[in-house]
Design an enzyme around this catalytic site. Structure first.
Site, mmCIF file in Angstrom:
data_model
loop_
_atom_site.group_PDB
_atom_site.id
_atom_site.type_symbol
_atom_site.label_atom_id
_atom_site.label_comp_id
_atom_site.label_asym_id
_atom_site.label_seq_id
_atom_site.Cartn_x
_atom_site.Cartn_y
_atom_site.Cartn_z
ATOM 1 N N ASP A 108 0.766 -1.048 -0.057
ATOM 2 C CA ASP A 108 -0.142 -0.042 -0.118
ATOM 3 C C ASP A 108 0.763 1.143 -0.039
ATOM 4 O O ASP A 108 1.638 1.360 1.072
ATOM 5 C CB ASP A 108 -0.834 0.130 1.096
ATOM 6 C CG ASP A 108 -1.511 1.271 1.366
ATOM 7 O OD1 ASP A 108 -2.182 1.820 0.464
ATOM 8 O OD2 ASP A 108 -1.923 1.574 2.323
ATOM 9 N N ASP A 295 -2.078 6.272 -5.142
ATOM 10 C CA ASP A 295 -2.469 5.256 -4.083
ATOM 11 C C ASP A 295 -2.785 4.009 -4.346
ATOM 12 O O ASP A 295 -3.938 3.456 -4.896
ATOM 13 C CB ASP A 295 -3.421 5.890 -2.970
ATOM 14 C CG ASP A 295 -3.752 5.133 -1.838
ATOM 15 O OD1 ASP A 295 -3.044 4.111 -1.647
ATOM 16 O OD2 ASP A 295 -4.490 5.417 -0.870
#
Length: 513
Positions: A108, A295
């Site tokens: 992530d 992201d």
């Protein structure tokens, strides 16, 4: 929310590309992580329904990006949380300890800590369904013991720091700090396919100021260059899901040249972007500039409600009717238009008609006292629904007046947009048979326009008559000075190969091959 939209809300969460375990180091010095697709999981739909609360996606987003506070307020501050961990769809295998204990973790770029469940997790049911780290079985374990907590949209994980070796493929990262989670949220983690999270963000947002795994990979000379890149294969007919490359860029993964933009705020991979275009026409909202974050832990594209609503109207998406929005248009619509035609400063209009107060940058709800940050000289007061609806109406009317629309048409258009406002969970449904008539949506980055076609920004779940299609755009409102802000998740990163250049502090985008 109607039954149909509730079903769509659940389907939004995991239209899954899920990540496999294959790490490999090739003779070009790059470390490769192979991605594999995995079919939609009914259990995750159930978890989403049980855990979701209206507005939770937005509240979790605010927490993830620390948008109401300053980064790194203290070493013990809970700075990082995922916007919606069920949206994070890419995971792979790592090993912790000697001999390595295997875990599946999400990679992530929107967080910076490594955490996995601990063998000392006794009272959280999810821990019994996932791999747990056993420090007593590792000869390279070093005790730390400092407590840690990370907040999520539907709960929090908490535990303590430990130190050990982390293995990814043939690479071994020494003396890596990570969190042993001793408490996890219930239902969602119970059915999750991953054990933990491996953050690829900057140390500035690391809970406890722990050194991220990526930093140690660079410091310990384990990668060729301080660069990693994502290639996501969005071709649903192909089994291969894509690849993350550590240490550089694979030229087979993209076409042409990358457009690079500098990181403007270390913590997340944040940069400046320009206007958003619908069918090639500027919306005007980000004409003066917006911020964006690349992201990998978010599947959709999140942005200001004002623009997302305009997009939903253009693509025929059905959201939830906002009574506040319609009330503002009915009561103040003509006045707002008259003020715009009189060339009143748009940002001051809602305060002039008495819905908001003006704090120097934007409207603030009159019903909630503003809190002034004396150091920055800015208000951080919250705006209520009427104030927000007024400010959106101003932007929408401005857009239409620039196109020389009649006043009746402008008011009609704004009323239509009110009906396209996203539901509280942020999702909006579209007709699967209408994709061919939908416009392109484009983002301006580094002076270049990056297009997304309907096939790329609409997520299709299921097959045949049972198929459901949802808009890839979800609402996220961040006030100045941090906002307006866009989160460019996997919908965008799937079309555009993304380079995270840690050495030169920049992010690059090129058409994926």
């Amino acid at each position: 929310m109607g039954i149909k939209l509730r079903a769509v809300a659940v389907t939004l969460v995991l239209s899954s590309l899920l990540f496999s375990l294959a790490f490999s180091t090739s003779n070009d010095g790059l470390v490769r992580v192979g991605l594999k697709k995995m079919k939609f999981d009914q259990n995750n739909r159930l978890a989403a329904r049980l855990e979701s609360k209206e507005g939770e996606a937005l509240r979790a987003s605010i927490r993830k990006y620390n948008l109401r506070g300053k980064l790194g307020d203290s070493a013990d501050t809970d700075i990082v949380a995922l916007k919606n961990y069920m949206d994070a769809q890419y995971f792979g295998e790592i090993g912790i300890g000697t001999p390595p204990q295997k875990f599946t973790v999400i990679f992530d770029t929107g967080s910076s800590n490594l955490w996995v469940p601990s063998a000392k997790c006794y009272f959280s049911v999810p821990c019994f369904f996932h791999s747990k780290y056993k420090s007593s079985q590792s000869s390279s374990y070093k005790k730390n013991g400092k407590s840690a907590a990370i907040h999520y949209g539907t709960g929090a994980i908490s535990g303590f720091f430990s130190q050990d070796k982390v293995k990814m493929g043939d690479l071994v990262v020494k003396n890596q700090e990570f969190i042993e989670a001793t408490r996890e949220p219930s239902v969602t983690f119970l059915v999750a396919k991953f054990d933990g999270i491996l953050g690829l963000g900057f140390q500035e947002i690391s809970v406890g100021n722990a050194t991220p795994v990526w930093y140690n990979m660079v410091k310990q000379g384990l990668v060729k260059e301080p660069v990693f890149s994502f290639w996501l294969n969005r071709n649903v007919k192909e089994e291969e899901g894509g690849e993350i490359v550590f240490g550089g860029v694979d030229p087979n993964h993209y076409k042409g040249k990358h457009t690079y933009v500098p990181v403007t705020r270390k913590g997340y991979w944040q940069f400046d972007m320009g206007d958003v275009l619908i069918d090639g026409k500027p919306t005007g909202y980000c004409g003066g500039g917006c911020s964006a974050i690349a992201d990998s832990g978010t599947s959709l594209l999140a942005g200001p409600t004002t623009v997302v609503t305009m997009i939903n109207h253009a693509i025929g998406a059905t959201g939830v009717v906002s009574q506040e929005c319609k009330a503002v248009v009915e009561q103040y619509g003509q006045t707002i238009m008259d003020l715009l035609l009189a060339e009143t400063k748009p940002k001051k209009i809602c305060s002039q008609i008495g819905i908001c107060t003006f704090d120097g940058t934007h409207g603030v709800s009159m019903g909630i006292e503003s809190v002034v940050d004396k150091k920055e000289g800015r208000s951080s007061g919250l705006r209520d629904a009427m104030c927000s609806a007024c400010e959106m109406a101003v932007v929408w009317m401005q857009n239409q007046l620039r196109q020389n629309q009649t006043q009746d048409r402008v008011l009609s258009y704004v009323n239509e947009l009110c009906e396209r406002l996203p539901s509280p969970m942020g999702e909006s449904a579209v007709e699967c048979g209408s994709l061919s008539s939908m416009p392109s949506v484009s983002f301006t980055i580094g002076g270049k326009v990056f297009d997304l076609s309907p096939q790329e920004y609409i997520l299709k779940v299921g097959e045949g008559a049972a198929a459901q299609c949802i808009s890839g755009f979800t609402a996220l409102d961040v006030p100045p000075p941090r906002g307006p802000l866009w989160i460019l998740g996997d919908v965008f990163m799937g079309r555009y190969h993304t380079v995270f250049d840690f050495g030169k502090l920049r992010v690059g985008f090129a058409e994926a091959a």
